[in-house]
Motif scaffolding. Structure first.
Motif, short mmCIF file in Angstrom:
data_model
loop_
_atom_site.label_atom_id
_atom_site.label_comp_id
_atom_site.label_asym_id
_atom_site.label_seq_id
_atom_site.Cartn_x
_atom_site.Cartn_y
_atom_site.Cartn_z
N SER A 1 0.49 -1.58 -0.05
CA SER A 1 0.06 0.29 -0.15
C SER A 1 0.88 1.16 0.37
O SER A 1 0.39 2.09 -0.52
CB SER A 1 -1.13 -0.37 1.10
N SER A 2 2.39 1.14 0.17
CA SER A 2 2.84 2.68 0.95
C SER A 2 3.68 2.35 -0.16
O SER A 2 4.78 3.46 -0.83
CB SER A 2 3.51 2.41 2.27
N SER A 3 4.32 1.05 -0.69
CA SER A 3 5.81 1.12 -2.11
C SER A 3 4.55 0.65 -3.52
O SER A 3 5.21 -0.98 -3.61
CB SER A 3 6.73 0.57 -1.50
N GLY B 1 5.76 -2.66 3.94
CA GLY B 1 4.96 -2.29 4.74
C GLY B 1 3.74 -2.96 4.93
O GLY B 1 3.34 -3.88 4.51
N LYS C 1 -2.75 -4.11 7.48
CA LYS C 1 -1.64 -3.46 8.38
C LYS C 1 -0.38 -4.00 8.76
O LYS C 1 -0.59 -4.82 9.93
CB LYS C 1 -1.92 -2.25 9.57
#
Length: 200
Positions: A91-93, A147, A172
């Motif tokens: 989700s972040s990268s 992440g 998460k």
């Protein structure tokens, strides 16, 4: 002249049949679409309506090496789907794709795929049987660099009707207590040092 036309017609028919069968992928061998997750179903494009399917994970957090159950299912008992293509993404990268791998795959029902040189990192159908639910087991990578993650699927009801970006809620990452603190760059340290000298 008549014989030449007949031969040309047969050649075109064979070509069309080969082309169509190579793009339908009823056995789920869709590695060509690993990154985009878009099936090549010419001349059709993805359905723009809200997808009538739900993608969920058995946990809302994970740690490296954890196993999570992933479920793709219809929202209405009268619906079904014939094909699907499923991966985990960071989700972040976004450049880190796919994430983790799927395990204990029933080869009679599913086809495991190697995407971006990562074995078993994606799953699709093994045939075009009509189904209402798919349950798979995903294993998280053994590090924390990806992440938070989410699961993403392309769902095919028929050759002419399919949906992209059927996604799960984000799962998460639970970082380990001993994770190193953020690294402060030399430029920041230099700026702080100069500020102290100026004000001293």
């Amino acid at each position: 002249m008549g014989m030449r036309v007949w031969v040309w017609s047969v050649a075109v028919l064979v070509c069309v049949c080969w082309f169509d069968s190579s793009l339908c992928y009823p056995n789920g061998s869709v590695s060509i679409s690993c990154e985009s997750m878009i099936p090549v179903h010419l001349p059709y494009t993805a359905n723009s309506s809200s997808p009538p399917y739900t993608l969920s994970a058995s946990a809302d957090t994970y740690r490296p090496g954890d196993s999570i159950t992933v479920t793709l299912e219809v929202q209405d008992a009268t619906l079904y789907f014939e094909g699907f293509f499923l991966q985990a993404r960071s989700s972040s990268s976004p450049e880190l794709w796919p994430v983790g791998k799927f395990k204990v795959i029933n080869n009679n029902m599913f086809t495991s795929l190697t995407c971006n040189s990562k074995m078993n990192s994606a799953v699709s159908q093994a045939n075009n049987t009509k189904r209402t639910k798919v349950v798979l087991t995903w294993e998280a990578p053994n590090n924390e660099k990806c992440g938070d993650v989410h699961f993403r699927a392309t769902v095919v009801k028929s050759y002419s009707k399919f949906w992209l970006n059927v996604t799960s809620p984000s799962v998460k990452l639970e970082r380990s207590p001993g994770a190193p603190p953020a690294v402060v760059s030399w430029s920041v340290l230099l700026f702080c040092s100069v500020s102290l000298l100026v004000h001293s």
